[in-house]
Design a protein around this motif. Sequence first.
Motif, PDB file in Angstrom:
ATOM      1  N   GLY A 150      20.795 -14.706  20.580  1.00  0.00           N
ATOM      2  CA  GLY A 150      19.744 -14.554  19.581  1.00  0.00           C
ATOM      3  C   GLY A 150      18.424 -15.187  19.982  1.00  0.00           C
ATOM      4  O   GLY A 150      17.421 -15.015  19.295  1.00  0.00           O
ATOM      5  N   LEU A 151      18.411 -15.907  21.091  1.00  0.00           N
ATOM      6  CA  LEU A 151      17.175 -16.577  21.507  1.00  0.00           C
ATOM      7  C   LEU A 151      16.103 -15.574  21.911  1.00  0.00           C
ATOM      8  O   LEU A 151      14.917 -15.823  21.710  1.00  0.00           O
ATOM      9  CB  LEU A 151      17.460 -17.538  22.664  1.00  0.00           C
TER      10      LEU A 151
ATOM     11  N   ALA B 221      10.542 -13.922  21.623  1.00  0.00           N
ATOM     12  CA  ALA B 221       9.584 -12.814  21.506  1.00  0.00           C
ATOM     13  C   ALA B 221       8.698 -13.001  20.270  1.00  0.00           C
ATOM     14  O   ALA B 221       7.483 -12.794  20.335  1.00  0.00           O
ATOM     15  CB  ALA B 221      10.322 -11.477  21.446  1.00  0.00           C
ATOM     16  N   ASP B 222       9.287 -13.426  19.164  1.00  0.00           N
ATOM     17  CA  ASP B 222       8.500 -13.672  17.954  1.00  0.00           C
ATOM     18  C   ASP B 222       7.531 -14.837  18.155  1.00  0.00           C
ATOM     19  O   ASP B 222       6.377 -14.784  17.711  1.00  0.00           O
ATOM     20  CB  ASP B 222       9.411 -13.973  16.761  1.00  0.00           C
TER      21      ASP B 222
ATOM     22  N   LEU C 158       7.533 -23.007  19.087  1.00  0.00           N
ATOM     23  CA  LEU C 158       7.816 -22.545  20.448  1.00  0.00           C
ATOM     24  C   LEU C 158       6.612 -21.908  21.135  1.00  0.00           C
ATOM     25  O   LEU C 158       6.639 -21.664  22.342  1.00  0.00           O
ATOM     26  CB  LEU C 158       8.951 -21.510  20.422  1.00  0.00           C
ATOM     27  N   HIS C 159       5.562 -21.632  20.398  1.00  0.00           N
ATOM     28  CA  HIS C 159       4.427 -20.857  20.913  1.00  0.00           C
ATOM     29  C   HIS C 159       3.809 -21.458  22.172  1.00  0.00           C
ATOM     30  O   HIS C 159       3.617 -20.758  23.165  1.00  0.00           O
ATOM     31  CB  HIS C 159       3.375 -20.693  19.818  1.00  0.00           C
ATOM     32  N   ALA C 160       3.502 -22.738  22.155  1.00  0.00           N
ATOM     33  CA  ALA C 160       2.833 -23.365  23.309  1.00  0.00           C
ATOM     34  C   ALA C 160       3.706 -23.306  24.553  1.00  0.00           C
ATOM     35  O   ALA C 160       3.215 -22.980  25.646  1.00  0.00           O
ATOM     36  CB  ALA C 160       2.453 -24.806  22.984  1.00  0.00           C
TER      37      ALA C 160
ATOM     38  N   LEU D 265       8.158  -8.208  27.715  1.00  0.00           N
ATOM     39  CA  LEU D 265       8.921  -7.426  26.737  1.00  0.00           C
ATOM     40  C   LEU D 265      10.113  -6.744  27.384  1.00  0.00           C
ATOM     41  O   LEU D 265      11.199  -6.681  26.794  1.00  0.00           O
ATOM     42  CB  LEU D 265       8.020  -6.403  26.048  1.00  0.00           C
ATOM     43  N   MET D 266       9.944  -6.259  28.606  1.00  0.00           N
ATOM     44  CA  MET D 266      11.071  -5.626  29.306  1.00  0.00           C
ATOM     45  C   MET D 266      12.131  -6.658  29.692  1.00  0.00           C
ATOM     46  O   MET D 266      13.331  -6.372  29.628  1.00  0.00           O
ATOM     47  CB  MET D 266      10.571  -4.845  30.509  1.00  0.00           C
TER      48      MET D 266
END
Length: 186
Positions: free
Chosen positions: A102-103, A108-109, A118-120, A153-154
Amino acid sequence: MTRAMRSDARRNYERLLEEAKRAFRERGVDASLEEIARRAGVGIGTLYRHFPTREALLETLLRERFADRAAAAEELLDHPSPLDALKDWSKAMVEATVSYRGLTGTVADAMNDPSSDLHAACHAMRSAVARLVDRARAAGELRGDVTVTEVLLMVHSAAWASERAPDGEPSLDRLLDLVFTGLRAR
């Protein structure tokens, strides 16, 4: 100035991280935080004092892993084949990502949510892999219209698919071969 953690608080923190690793490996990133706290021998309030959100807990667990992936991207800049370097990085990234079911979706989000804990970490890794993508395009090995976002994304798609593939079919190598055949410059 931050204070050093008391020894009992440090032990609780470390136990929480160990139990979170175990729970996320066994049950995925949606594992019960209450169960993690219980298995660590602390109350849920202690977990939330250290990690106010699930993403804060994940960020702590993944910070080093993402830093390692960023460092690996930097090291691969010397690889003789820029496209093979990108493929090698992608395979290692998928393997690191699927260790917690599920990570893939969470990462991706987080890439698109600046408010995410998690963004940075995601963007630091993205910047490092962008250099691999740029190098492969400049060498004429990667299609010129391929962006780093598309590559990521791929990679996330391959991770998602390999998590759900029955008994390892298709293999991760096969999935990445198919992806990178489509990305290769003609």
